[in-house]
Structures are given as C-alpha cells and as structure tokens.
Design an enzyme around this catalytic site. Structure first.
Site, mmCIF file in Angstrom:
data_model
loop_
_atom_site.group_PDB
_atom_site.id
_atom_site.type_symbol
_atom_site.label_atom_id
_atom_site.label_comp_id
_atom_site.label_asym_id
_atom_site.label_seq_id
_atom_site.Cartn_x
_atom_site.Cartn_y
_atom_site.Cartn_z
ATOM 1 N N LEU A 107 0.845 -1.306 0.006
ATOM 2 C CA LEU A 107 0.094 -0.006 0.140
ATOM 3 C C LEU A 107 0.907 1.258 0.125
ATOM 4 C CD1 LEU A 107 -2.601 -1.221 2.547
ATOM 5 C CD2 LEU A 107 -3.112 -0.256 0.329
ATOM 6 N N GLN A 134 -6.308 2.115 -6.960
ATOM 7 C CA GLN A 134 -7.491 0.955 -6.351
ATOM 8 C C GLN A 134 -8.891 1.848 -6.635
ATOM 9 O OE1 GLN A 134 -7.831 -1.056 -2.805
ATOM 10 N NE2 GLN A 134 -7.365 -2.795 -4.217
ATOM 11 N N PHE A 135 -8.790 3.118 -6.359
ATOM 12 C CA PHE A 135 -9.694 4.070 -6.454
ATOM 13 C C PHE A 135 -9.135 5.392 -6.878
ATOM 14 C CE2 PHE A 135 -12.070 0.941 -4.151
ATOM 15 C CZ PHE A 135 -13.355 0.954 -4.732
ATOM 16 N N ALA A 136 -9.420 6.230 -7.672
ATOM 17 C CA ALA A 136 -9.038 7.479 -8.599
ATOM 18 C C ALA A 136 -8.896 8.304 -6.928
ATOM 19 C CB ALA A 136 -9.992 8.198 -9.333
ATOM 20 N N ASP A 137 -9.763 8.258 -5.904
ATOM 21 C CA ASP A 137 -9.678 9.132 -4.878
ATOM 22 C C ASP A 137 -8.258 9.006 -4.143
ATOM 23 O OD1 ASP A 137 -12.512 9.491 -3.937
ATOM 24 O OD2 ASP A 137 -12.348 7.899 -5.136
ATOM 25 N N PHE A 138 -7.617 7.861 -4.369
ATOM 26 C CA PHE A 138 -6.148 7.573 -3.640
ATOM 27 C C PHE A 138 -5.089 8.088 -4.274
ATOM 28 C CE2 PHE A 138 -8.972 3.851 -2.006
ATOM 29 C CZ PHE A 138 -9.467 4.457 -1.196
ATOM 30 N N HIS A 198 -14.765 7.535 -2.269
ATOM 31 C CA HIS A 198 -14.605 6.568 -3.256
ATOM 32 C C HIS A 198 -15.339 6.826 -4.515
ATOM 33 C CE1 HIS A 198 -13.169 3.899 0.378
ATOM 34 N NE2 HIS A 198 -12.840 3.138 -0.785
ATOM 35 N N GLU A 200 1.298 4.100 -2.765
ATOM 36 C CA GLU A 200 0.819 4.714 -4.238
ATOM 37 C C GLU A 200 1.974 5.565 -4.536
ATOM 38 O OE1 GLU A 200 -1.343 4.642 -1.783
ATOM 39 O OE2 GLU A 200 -2.822 3.411 -2.634
#
Ligand SMILES: Cc1ncc(C[n+]2csc(CCOP(=O)(O)OP(=O)(O)O)c2C)c(N)n1
Length: 659
Positions: free
Chosen positions: A396, A420-424, A465, A398
C-alpha cells in the site's frame, strides 16, 4: 582518520584522490563566483565529498544514481563536462536542461544520473524502478539513491524502502547524515540512535560508516553492490558526515555550535586523504601541487567556455513542444467489421490484455491486481497468463509505485499502474504532477506511464470512493488526461495511452463498468488521444460533455425528442480537441457544458473560457455549465442524486433554450 587501502593500487588511490579533489576545487571557485554575483545560488557539499565520490566510483558507469543537491562529486565522477555543468548552473540554454532547471535538478541518460526534483524523497522510488528493470532483465546491476537525514522523515523514504524490501530489489539507499536539515538538528528529526536501525524495520540489512573517509565509503559501497546483486536485495548505508557550510550560501550557520565546525574540520575528507597518500609515499607534495595546478587549469578553461555561452534565444514553439515526448505518429485504426458486444469493463480488460501481448516490456502494478484480479476484477486471470513479474501486487504505497513506474521508464519499460480508486491518487500526487509530468520538459526523459483511475459517483460510495478529480490533472502541463464513455473508446484509448510515451491519466467510470455495453472491435486498435467524438448531430443546443455525462445527455435526448441536441464527447481532457469544440459551438450557437465533477474549477470553466475567447461571434447565448454541487460527495443515495449534475440537466437546458 584511519585509511585502509586493502588491495587498491597506487594508481587507483591517486585516481580517487583526483576525483575527490575536483569537486572541492570546483566548489571553492563557485563560492568565489557567488561572491562576485556571477552565479545565483549554491548548495555546498564541502566536507561531504567522500560520500558522493566514493559511491559513484564504487558503481559501474552504466548503473543509475539518484543524487541530491550536495552531490557534485557524483556528477564530476561520472565525467559530466564542467563547461556544460557551469552553463547549467547559470541557467544557460547549453546546459543540461536548456535553461529550464536550476543547479543539480536535471538528469542525463548518457551518464546514468537522474537528478532530483526539489521535493525531498521522490528520487528514492525511482531507484526502485530502475532496480526492478535490472531484476526483470536479470542484469547484474544496482541502482543507488541518496537522501539526507532530513529526507528520511518523508513518507517517500518509508515507501521506497518498503517496496525495495518486499520486491527484493537491488537498490542501495544511501543516507548522508550531515547533522542538520536546514536548521533542524538530528534530535529534532528522529528518535532512533542511528538511522541505520531503520533498515531492520523493513527487513533489510544496513551499516553505518564514516562518510568522510573515502576508502571506507568506496570499499563499503563496492561490497554492498556485490551483496545487492548476489542476494538480489536492497541495503541501507548511513554515512556520517557534517555540513561545513550553511544550508545554502545565503542562509548562514548561526544555529550551529562552533565546536562542531572545529571537530569536523579536523576530519576533512580531502586533506586527510592527501596526508595519508603523502605519508604512505604514494604521492609527494610536489605531485600534490602538480595535480592541484592541473585541476585549477582545467576548471579555469572549462569556466571560460562556460562564460562564453550563447545568450538565451527564446523559442516559444520549442518550449511548448518539449513538454511532451513525440508520439509515434499514425494511430492503428479499428477494424469495425469484426466487433463483439461488450461491457465497458470487459473492453478495458481486453485493451489491457492485448497490450500485454503486444508489448513484452509492459508491467502492470497495483494493489491486489494479481491473484485477486484487482478491486474490480479487471486483471483477473492475468497473473496466470503473464506471470508475477509482469503483473505485480504492490504494497500500500501509491507514491512509491508511481516513482517505481518512472524508474522503469528510465530503463525502457512501459507500465500501467492501477489506482484502486481514483480518490487515492492524492497520496501519489507529488510523483505524478512533479516528477512524471515535468521530466520530459526538464531534461528530455519521457515518463512512459499510464495510471488507471477508477472514478466517479452514482454508486453510493461516499466522499472518498466517488470523486471526480480529473480537473486536478488537466491543469498540469506534461500529463495527458483521457476519459472514455463507451466500451469501444475505453479499449482504444487505453491501448493508445499505453503506446503513448507520455504519462497518461486514464479515467474509467466505475458506474459505467457493468451498466454500459456496446460493440467493440475485436482486434488490437487505438483511438487517437486528443480527438473528441460527435455522439449525435443537432440544431437547437450543443452539450459538450464526457464520461457519465455522455450517457446523461443521450438519455435526456431520448426523453426529449422535441429538442434537437448536438452532443460532443470530449474523450480527452488534456489536450482538448478545440476543432471539435468549435464545430459543436457552430452547430447550434448554444452551448451547455455538462460534467459530473463539481462546478468551481472544473474543466467546464476552461472550455467555456476558450469558447468565449475564440467563438464569441458564433454564440446566441452565454455558455452555461451544468455540474455537480460544490460539496463533497454524500453517501446517502438521495443526497448523492441531488449532488450529481444529472439532477439539474433539464433545468439548465431549458434556461439555455429560453435565451
Ligand atoms: C518535501 C520537501 N520539503 C521541504 C523542502 C525544503 N528543504 C530543502 S532542503 C531541506 C533540508 C534537507 O535536509 P537533509 O535531507 O538532511 O539534506 P541536507 O540539506 O542536509 O543535505 C529542506 C527542509 C524540500 N525541498 N522538500
């Protein structure tokens, strides 16, 4: 200071001495020029040269090094021309970055040096990527990245160390512990006894050494290099030294106790080594004088050519062109004869799958993308077919993975990283907007990376998310931003993004994954980046949109056959297709820009401004925007529906038609 020559020949010792003396004498000259106002800023490495010089000499010349602002010795040991370096420091066009970068913030492929960006930390993960490339090619090589002790407090240090350890990468992490990070002493920087203790926390080995002793540094790093290659593991080395001057020359040293200068002054790396060589009768003082004189002459003549550099001639076209690496030219068009009905998600999967076959140097990285198949199962089955080396589960982290992707690119690999999600993306933001986006402009190095961004709301997933964050990236020169709305475009744009040598942010709307289907050409093909698509022609009003907005507009058109709507799907948000936008304006004279992203600062504002500036005479009404509410995205479905732009589309259409 104890020097152990081990098996080093006299020639090698003298060679190391020359290498050590050169950056010292260059710096002494620079300090003089600084006082004369002929250069603007200087970060001194005086007293720390043994580290940069020892490390650079311990590696093979084609192994990448990621140096920092006090590592002139890396650049000189790698044989960069001083005249050109000097032009670099003066911001001259004939330096290493066409005058675009300051001091040591540049790289050179020829010398396998990847210079820093100003942010401390990101260089460490680039070393991971280079080492991964070596590992994948089974080459006997290491990469080496520098950090100051201050930089070890950055999250990027932790992430890069962890990735290197988990992936068993041959990387040497070198901490140059010089006592102060600007004015911050070590006791305000960390709590461990020595920084090398941190190695254990990542499951790697480490050693602390005297960074002022050139032979210790050289010999230790040589040994570590062998270890990293043999064991295929990273290693941490902490070099103790001292910053003998201010953080940079203008900032002074008032906060440093004088005794420390006295103490470390006695440990000067250059003078002590010189003394050792004289004592051992490897050289005599006459030879020392001769070497110093030769270096002085060399510096003077190189400076002369540096000073004679041509004045800057500004070429705006070149400035703009150099932001992006050249693409290969013609796209591979789809063959529409052989098509199969596919869901949006399956089209993405097919594009990725065919790219893995077409591009043997393509590596996929992301959380849970291997055996698990990814959060949305897009890479399901890939690891069985392409293997763990090319389909990589990541820890984990990014930021480190984006940095690793850039390192792979330095060695000619392509990569696709799945957020995993654009938010991250927020935790990998710096690497994207500062490293990937700017590196081609800064020193002509493409960042051949695609970042897949599962994005968007409408799925009741709440504030973290569901975000539409494409506008954060459309404001960054150097990135490309694509955002397909149909399965056929999703496949073709993904393939085009992978083939494009530039960093591409590829937005894929989660709500479309399984709700939208369409005919998708079976073969491998590209949809050109930067080209919009006319969804339908019409006379009354033009909707310019993308992503989920395209489906909202189409649904609205179907529900209102009495209105003749022109719908343009932008498909690419950076660069925008201005020809298509102009045509959309010309078709109806009334333009509505629709997007799921919130209103203020969205790409709609940019498009509206452009239309106002360039198509004013074609307009019959002001350009209107229909966007989501300027709030975070609420979890409750009713609140979310109220948030989304779709809710207000009819209202805005009517308002516009009423002009
Ligand atoms: C992310 C980031 N935060 C802050 C700075 C400002 N800054 C530049 S150098 C420096 C101190 C660095 O200390 P250290 O890592 O020990 O390296 P040294 O300068 O001592 O060689 C700081 C705070 C920066 N460049 N990057």
């Amino acid at each position: 200071m104890q020097f152990e020559r081990k098996a080093l020949s006299d020639e090698k010792l003298i060679d190391l001495y020359r290498n050590l003396l050169l950056p010292r004498m260059i710096e002494e000259k620079m300090l003089l020029l600084l006082r004369q106002g002929r250069i603007s800023k200087w970060f001194s490495g005086i007293g720390q040269e043994a580290i940069a010089v020892g490390a650079a000499n311990a590696l093979d010349e084609d192994e990448w090094i990621m140096p920092l602002h006090r590592n002139l010795g890396v650049f000189t040991s790698r044989g960069l021309a001083l005249s050109k370096l000097f032009m670099q420091w003066q911001g001259n066009r004939d330096g290493y970055s066409k005058g675009r970068e300051r001091s040591f913030h540049f790289g050179t492929r020829e010398h396998h040096v990847c210079g820093m960006i100003s942010h401390l930390g990101p260089q460490l993960a680039i070393a991971d990527g280079v080492a991964l490339a070596y590992k994948l090619r089974k080459e006997k090589k290491v990469s080496l990245a520098f950090t100051g002790e201050g930089g070890t407090s950055e999250g990027d240090f932790h992430e890069a160390m962890n990735v290197a350890a988990v992936w068993d990468l041959p990387v040497i992490f070198l901490i140059e512990n010089n006592g102060y990070g600007l004015s911050t002493p070590v006791n305000e920087q960390y709590r461990v006894e020595s920084l090398v203790e941190k190695a254990k926390g990542y499951g790697m080995d480490g050693v602390q050494i005297d960074g002022n002793n050139i032979l210790t540094v050289y010999d230790t790093i040589k040994g570590i290099r062998d270890y990293c290659i043999r064991e295929q593991k990273p290693y941490l080395v902490e070099c103790l030294t001292f910053r003998m001057r201010g953080h940079e020359e203008a900032s002074g040293t008032k906060y440093v106790p004088k005794e420390l200068f006295d103490e470390w002054g006695k440990k000067d790396p250059v003078l002590n080594f010189e003394l050792f060589l004289i004592k051992q009768k490897i050289i005599d003082s006459e030879r020392v004088q001769k070497i110093r004189e030769e270096i002085k002459q060399h510096i003077e003549s190189e400076l002369q050519s540096g000073f004679n550099a041509k004045p800057m001639i500004i070429d705006e076209e070149e400035e703009l062109n150099d932001v992006y690496a050249n693409t290969k030219g013609k796209v591979q068009s789809p063959n529409y004869k052989l098509q199969t009905e596919k869901r949006f998600i399956d089209a993405i999967k097919e594009g990725l799958h065919q790219s893995m076959i077409q591009q043997p140097k393509l590596v996929l990285m992301g959380q849970d993308i291997a055996e698990y198949g990814g959060a949305f199962k897009i890479t399901e089955g890939f690891v069985q077919e392409f293997g763990k080396e090319r389909v990589r589960n990541t820890p984990l982290c990014e930021s480190a993975i984006v940095g690793t992707a850039l390192g792979l690119s330095l060695e000619g690999f392509k990569s696709v990283m799945e957020m995993q999600f654009a938010d991250f993306v927020t935790v990998g933001f710096n690497q994207i907007v500062n490293n990937l986006a700017k590196i081609n402009y800064r020193w002509g190095q493409p960042a051949d990376v695609v970042i897949r961004m599962p994005t968007g709301a409408g799925v009741g997933a709440g504030p973290f998310h569901s975000q539409s964050n494409e506008a954060w990236f459309t404001h960054v020169p150097g990135l490309k931003v694509v955002y397909p709305s149909t399965p056929a475009d999703a496949k073709g744009l993904l393939i085009a993004a992978i083939n494009d040598p530039n960093p591409v942010m590829y937005f894929e709307h989660k709500a479309l994954y399984r709700s939208v289907s369409g005919a998708v050409p079976n073969e491998y093909y590209e949809i050109e980046i930067g080209k919009a698509r006319v969804v339908q022609e019409g006379d009354d009003l033009s909707i310019i949109t993308y992503g989920a907005g395209v489906h909202w507009a189409e649904d609205y058109a179907a529900e209102h056959p009495e209105i003749s709507l022109y719908i343009l799907d932008l498909r690419t948000l950076l660069p925008l297709d201005y020809v298509a936008i102009r045509n959309a304006v010309g078709a109806t004279g009334k333009v509505l820009i629709l997007h799921e992203d919130t209103l203020a600062g969205g790409i709609g504002g940019e498009v509206a401004a452009w239309i106002g500036e360039h198509c004013f005479e074609m307009l019959d009404a002001p350009v209107l925007r229909c966007a989501s509410l300027d709030t975070p995205i609420p979890f409750n479905i009713e609140l979310e529906n109220n948030f989304l732009a779709r809710q207000r589309l009819g209202e805005v259409v009517e308002k516009l038609l009423g002009y």
